[in-house]
Motif scaffolding. Structure first.
Motif: not given
Length: 333
Positions: A21, A27-28, A97-98, A109-111, A113
């Motif tokens: 990340l 991270r994105h 944190e995702i 951060a995107t995705g 989790p």
């Protein structure tokens, strides 16, 4: 007791994610193919802050590391981290944190989790007690992958803090529960947080670009519904400026918020995290922020914070005390 804190707890014993990340592309991933924005404008003097070096900052940082906490202050690159941490205020992000959303302004951060950690509410409560907090803000990533959007997890966390720190006031900053099953919002409100915060973020015309996974009137209705369920609960919302909105649009958002009986409004300057994020349209002057604050108070908000460095949880403990006093004064009048 010490001041307010907002902290993200990393589940213990879990393996690190395969992706790194710290690498922007990891991270994105949803922003990797976005063209870079135009060169970011130079920050004016009123938006610049000094690098954190105080002993208080270091002490708070050490506490965060000792408890294996990941802070929103760091994840979102908040400009107030030096000031807040120097006073013993950090910022609690639950449910990982995702985030399942990909808002173009956000640096979280995107995705996909991890599964929810059933032990997290207890660890959060333990951290609140050890830090001796008199006010705590609990926020989260969006969890569209969970049936109730994480509502029960919020409620469990609130109840756990009440058991261990009954004198601590609790402010929550929730997602919109847009894809959650019916009744999810009621679960959170029934847990009795002292302040229910959900940010509208921007004017409705910018939602398709800035907040594509959300719906302006759904978010507004969410906050209105909180008041219908529990009229005594304080509600709060905030927007960023400098994204391309105009003054008329900001004033319309204020009117919409008051129609939904929102008590507390925050307005702050948008700061672009990376060239892949939504561009900064302009830096709004302190005089314009003062004008927004004056207008908002005239519209009937109990509390308003409108400055370039205002963030949703900035000075939350002090602001809650003023918010409560303002309500008492209005009732007395």
């Amino acid at each position: 007791m010490r001041g307010a804190a907002y902290v993200s707890v990393r589940p213990r014993g879990k393996a690190s994610p395969v992706r790194d990340l710290k690498i922007p592309g990891d991270r994105h991933p949803e922003k990797a193919r976005r063209a870079d924005s135009a060169p970011r404008p130079k920050k004016p003097d009123w938006i610049r802050v000094k690098a954190p070096t105080s002993e208080g900052y270091k002490a708070t940082r050490d506490i965060m590391r000792e408890h294996k906490l990941v802070t929103v202050c760091e994840e979102a690159g908040c400009p107030n981290v030096g000031e807040c941490w120097s006073q013993g205020h950090a910022t609690m992000m639950i449910m990982g944190e995702i985030c399942t959303r990909g808002c173009t302004f956000c640096n979280v951060a995107t995705g996909r989790p991890d599964t929810l950690d059933v032990f997290e509410p207890g660890r959060v409560a333990d951290a609140v007690k050890k830090l001796g907090l008199n006010h705590v803000v609990i926020t989260s990533v969006d969890r569209d992958d969970v049936d109730d959007g994480g509502a029960e997890h919020f409620a469990q966390t609130i109840r756990a803090i009440r058991r261990q720190s009954p004198g601590t006031t609790i402010e929550i900053l929730t997602p919109d529960f847009l894809k959650a099953k019916p009744g999810s919002l009621e679960i959170v409100v029934a847990a009795k947080p002292d302040v229910f915060n959900h940010n509208l973020e921007t004017v409705p015309g910018l939602y398709p670009e800035v907040r594509p996974g959300a719906r302006y009137f759904h978010s507004l209705r969410l906050l209105q519904r909180v008041k219908e369920i529990d009229p005594s609960m304080f509600t709060k919302s905030g927007i960023m400026v400098g994204l391309g909105e105009d003054k008329q649009g900001v004033h319309q958002v204020m009117d919409d918020m008051r129609a939904a009986d929102i008590d507390f409004l925050t307005i702050g300057q948008y700061l672009q995290p990376t060239p892949k994020h939504h561009a900064v349209d302009r830096f709004v002057t302190p005089e314009e922020f003062a004008s927004y604050e004056k207008a908002a108070r005239g519209k009937g908000f109990l509390m308003v914070s409108a400055t370039p460095l205002t963030r949703s949880s900035y000075h939350a403990g002090e602001d809650f005390a003023q918010l409560r006093a303002a309500r008492l004064a209005r009732l007395g009048a």
